[in-house]
Scaffold this motif. Structure first.
Motif, short mmCIF file in Angstrom:
data_model
loop_
_atom_site.label_atom_id
_atom_site.label_comp_id
_atom_site.label_asym_id
_atom_site.label_seq_id
_atom_site.Cartn_x
_atom_site.Cartn_y
_atom_site.Cartn_z
N HIS A 1 0.93 -1.24 0.09
CA HIS A 1 0.11 -0.17 -0.07
C HIS A 1 0.80 1.30 0.07
CE1 HIS A 1 -3.41 -2.63 0.46
NE2 HIS A 1 -3.22 -2.78 1.76
N TYR A 2 1.72 1.22 0.85
CA TYR A 2 2.89 2.47 0.96
C TYR A 2 3.96 2.04 1.45
CZ TYR A 2 4.19 6.46 3.91
OH TYR A 2 4.99 7.63 4.43
N ALA A 3 5.02 2.82 0.93
CA ALA A 3 6.46 2.64 1.44
C ALA A 3 7.02 3.99 1.72
CB ALA A 3 7.39 1.87 0.42
N ARG A 4 7.84 3.97 2.70
CA ARG A 4 8.79 5.24 3.18
C ARG A 4 10.18 5.10 3.37
NH1 ARG A 4 8.48 10.77 3.92
NH2 ARG A 4 8.99 11.42 5.97
N PHE A 5 10.87 5.76 2.47
CA PHE A 5 12.04 6.03 2.78
C PHE A 5 13.01 7.05 3.14
CE2 PHE A 5 10.59 3.01 -0.81
CZ PHE A 5 11.72 1.99 -0.74
N PHE A 6 13.56 7.02 4.24
CA PHE A 6 14.03 8.21 4.97
C PHE A 6 15.56 8.20 5.26
CE2 PHE A 6 15.18 10.50 8.87
CZ PHE A 6 14.27 11.78 8.87
N VAL A 7 16.15 9.36 4.91
CA VAL A 7 17.42 9.50 5.45
C VAL A 7 17.89 11.05 5.79
CG1 VAL A 7 18.34 10.16 3.07
CG2 VAL A 7 19.91 9.31 4.79
#
Length: 319
Positions: A136-142
């Motif tokens: 449904h949803y993916a989050r990529f954080f740096v």
């Protein structure tokens, strides 16, 4: 095998050390700044003399804004090449590189070392198993505080701080864009982007970006990049019909939550940062020896590079 390395800053040093670690000692350097090296390697300042050394492969590891001139000539000569990310800094340069790749007969690889992080490998393996079901949803954080990146130098004098040198989070932290494309999918269309310089941590480059797009399978992907976060935080989160996945690239674990079962967590305690670079290098060498196309090909680099440059150009045209 004889290698040439362009640029001998921190990343160039790392590549040379890893080449020697893998038994490759016939190495020639091209560098414009500094002189002398711990390994007594031949050094050139002239590119033609550098090429005359009869190199089997070249690693481009100088600042991004200097990549294109060297990369274009290397592609024309069909020399095997590993290019530090991102490939280039400008759209016109990228268009030229794309036309040359079509007829390029060498082995070309984009240095997306994060693909060799064990957490990313585990995440890719689990996503490919389809146990999570529809995403449904993916989050990529740096997020990483820029002054902490290179504690021995003034961060305002680093290339990251200057737009003209290819600095700014969109190009500097392009790994997350590549990982989103690699693990989920490329954009079907862009829904939203907010890019800005909101601190005094850079001279004139953007220090934060928030990007949201919808993939072809209708999953929503969001990407966050910043120079502002104190310490270091890097993660991937995936939310799907059968559960969730959390992959911490800063704390080296993958945690999986599946419906009707206890969460499972896998730690990579023995992982060291250099493992990614060394495994990437050995993969590149293996591709040359077997004459096979790397998964992280030049075209893969073009795809994420084009996306980042487009967002970057739109931001600076308005500011």
């Amino acid at each position: 095998m004889k290698f040439g390395v362009i640029g001998y800053g921190s990343i160039g040093n790392r590549h040379v050390d890893n080449l020697i670690k893998n038994g490759i000692k016939d190495i020639v350097l091209l560098r414009k700044i500094g002189k002398g090296n711990a390994h007594q390697l031949i050094e050139h300042t002239d590119f033609d003399l550098f090429l005359s050394e009869g190199l089997d492969a070249i690693i481009i590891s100088n600042p991004t804004y200097m990549h294109s001139n060297y990369l274009i000539q290397i592609l024309k000569k069909d020399i095997n090449v590993l290019v530090e990310k991102p490939l280039v800094a400008k759209q016109k340069e990228l268009e030229h590189v794309k036309t040359l790749i079509d007829n390029y007969k060498g082995i070309g690889m984009t240095a997306y070392n994060m693909r060799f992080n064990p957490c990313v490998i585990e995440t890719k393996k689990f996503l490919d198993s389809k146990l999570l079901g529809k995403i449904h949803y993916a989050r990529f954080f740096v997020g990483q505080y820029l002054p902490d990146w290179r504690p021995n130098m003034n961060h305002l004098k680093s290339y990251s701080s200057e737009r003209a040198m290819g600095g700014g989070v969109l190009l500097d932290l392009i790994h997350e864009i590549d990982l989103a494309f690699f693990l989920i999918d490329k954009p079907n269309y862009l829904a939203f982007s907010e890019i800005d310089k909101i601190s005094n941590l850079t001279k004139d480059s953007e220090d934060i970006a928030e990007i949201v797009y919808k993939a072809k399978d209708q999953s929503i992907v969001s990407i966050h990049l910043d120079y502002l976060t104190r310490g270091y935080e890097r993660f991937i989160k995936v939310y799907a019909e059968n559960g969730n996945l959390v992959s911490s690239l800063s704390e080296n674990y993958v945690k999986i939550f599946l419906s009707n079962s206890e969460p499972k967590i896998k730690y990579f305690k023995d992982f060291s940062r250099n493992d990614m670079y060394n495994n990437m290098l050995t993969s590149f060498i293996d591709c040359i020896n077997k004459q096979i196309k790397p998964e992280s090909s030049l075209l893969e680099g073009v795809s994420s590079n084009q996306f980042a440059i487009k967002l970057r150009d739109e931001y600076y045209e308005q500011n």
